[in-house]
Scaffold this motif. Structure first.
Motif, PDB file in Angstrom:
ATOM      1  N   LYS A  36      -7.079  15.828  -3.936  1.00  0.00           N
ATOM      2  CA  LYS A  36      -8.280  15.311  -4.611  1.00  0.00           C
ATOM      3  C   LYS A  36      -8.065  13.932  -5.220  1.00  0.00           C
ATOM      4  CE  LYS A  36     -12.180  16.654  -7.291  1.00  0.00           C
ATOM      5  NZ  LYS A  36     -12.957  15.668  -6.561  1.00  0.00           N
ATOM      6  N   ILE A  37      -6.945  13.733  -5.882  1.00  0.00           N
ATOM      7  CA  ILE A  37      -6.654  12.409  -6.465  1.00  0.00           C
ATOM      8  C   ILE A  37      -6.608  11.355  -5.366  1.00  0.00           C
ATOM      9  CG2 ILE A  37      -4.823  11.020  -7.547  1.00  0.00           C
ATOM     10  CD1 ILE A  37      -6.126  12.552  -9.684  1.00  0.00           C
ATOM     11  N   ALA A  38      -5.955  11.673  -4.271  1.00  0.00           N
ATOM     12  CA  ALA A  38      -5.842  10.707  -3.163  1.00  0.00           C
ATOM     13  C   ALA A  38      -7.223  10.337  -2.629  1.00  0.00           C
ATOM     14  CB  ALA A  38      -4.971  11.282  -2.050  1.00  0.00           C
ATOM     15  N   ARG A  39      -8.094  11.315  -2.501  1.00  0.00           N
ATOM     16  CA  ARG A  39      -9.445  11.027  -2.007  1.00  0.00           C
ATOM     17  C   ARG A  39     -10.255  10.214  -3.020  1.00  0.00           C
ATOM     18  NH1 ARG A  39      -8.725  16.254  -0.487  1.00  0.00           N
ATOM     19  NH2 ARG A  39     -10.033  17.095  -2.146  1.00  0.00           N
ATOM     20  N   GLU A  44      -1.841   8.754  -3.652  1.00  0.00           N
ATOM     21  CA  GLU A  44      -1.284  10.056  -4.004  1.00  0.00           C
ATOM     22  C   GLU A  44      -0.965  10.112  -5.497  1.00  0.00           C
ATOM     23  OE1 GLU A  44      -0.866  12.690  -1.894  1.00  0.00           O
ATOM     24  OE2 GLU A  44      -1.806  11.460  -0.340  1.00  0.00           O
ATOM     25  N   LEU A  45      -1.044  11.292  -6.064  1.00  0.00           N
ATOM     26  CA  LEU A  45      -0.694  11.513  -7.463  1.00  0.00           C
ATOM     27  C   LEU A  45       0.824  11.395  -7.615  1.00  0.00           C
ATOM     28  CD1 LEU A  45      -1.662  12.326 -10.287  1.00  0.00           C
ATOM     29  CD2 LEU A  45      -1.404  14.713  -9.586  1.00  0.00           C
ATOM     30  N   THR A  46       1.273  10.628  -8.602  1.00  0.00           N
ATOM     31  CA  THR A  46       2.706  10.458  -8.833  1.00  0.00           C
ATOM     32  C   THR A  46       3.072  10.921 -10.238  1.00  0.00           C
ATOM     33  OG1 THR A  46       2.534   8.230  -9.764  1.00  0.00           O
ATOM     34  CG2 THR A  46       2.713   8.405  -7.349  1.00  0.00           C
ATOM     35  N   VAL A  47       4.354  11.127 -10.431  1.00  0.00           N
ATOM     36  CA  VAL A  47       4.870  11.476 -11.755  1.00  0.00           C
ATOM     37  C   VAL A  47       4.503  10.383 -12.749  1.00  0.00           C
ATOM     38  CG1 VAL A  47       6.988  11.802 -13.097  1.00  0.00           C
ATOM     39  CG2 VAL A  47       6.723  12.941 -10.869  1.00  0.00           C
ATOM     40  N   GLU A  48       4.659   9.138 -12.330  1.00  0.00           N
ATOM     41  CA  GLU A  48       4.359   8.007 -13.204  1.00  0.00           C
ATOM     42  C   GLU A  48       2.884   7.989 -13.616  1.00  0.00           C
ATOM     43  OE1 GLU A  48       8.017   7.474 -11.089  1.00  0.00           O
ATOM     44  OE2 GLU A  48       6.018   7.732 -10.252  1.00  0.00           O
TER      45      GLU A  48
END
Length: 94
Positions: A36-39, A44-48
């Motif tokens: 979902k975050i990528a869309r 892409e969702l990262t730790v940071e």
């Protein structure tokens, strides 16, 4: 999402209790796996990303409160993030 790396980063930044850490990491991994975050945000969702966004939450918030604060902002901006929030338990926040 590297769950062990996320655990280390969240522990270093927020010093959460073990139960709260486990739940936030699980929800973060589920969110990353959903794509979902990528869309919505184009990456892409990262730790940071997670640490930076949780850092912006109101001071003195617990880790789960910070997570829900960020998810509320994502819900407002894009919709469809409510399923990743952490619900309070009978014993209060996790």
């Amino acid at each position: 999402m590297d769950s062990k790396r996320l655990e280390r980063a969240l522990t270093a930044e927020f010093d959460p209790n073990a139960d709260e850490l486990r739940v936030v990491v699980r929800q973060a991994c589920d969110l990353a796996d959903s794509g979902k975050i990528a869309r919505d945000r184009g990456h892409e969702l990262t730790v940071e990303d997670i640490v930076a966004n949780l850092r912006d939450a109101p001071k003195h918030s617990s880790l789960s409160q910070r997570w829900n604060w960020w998810l509320g902002a994502l819900e407002t901006a894009y919709g469809g993030y409510a399923e990743f929030r952490i619900l309070p338990t009978l014993f209060g926040d996790i």
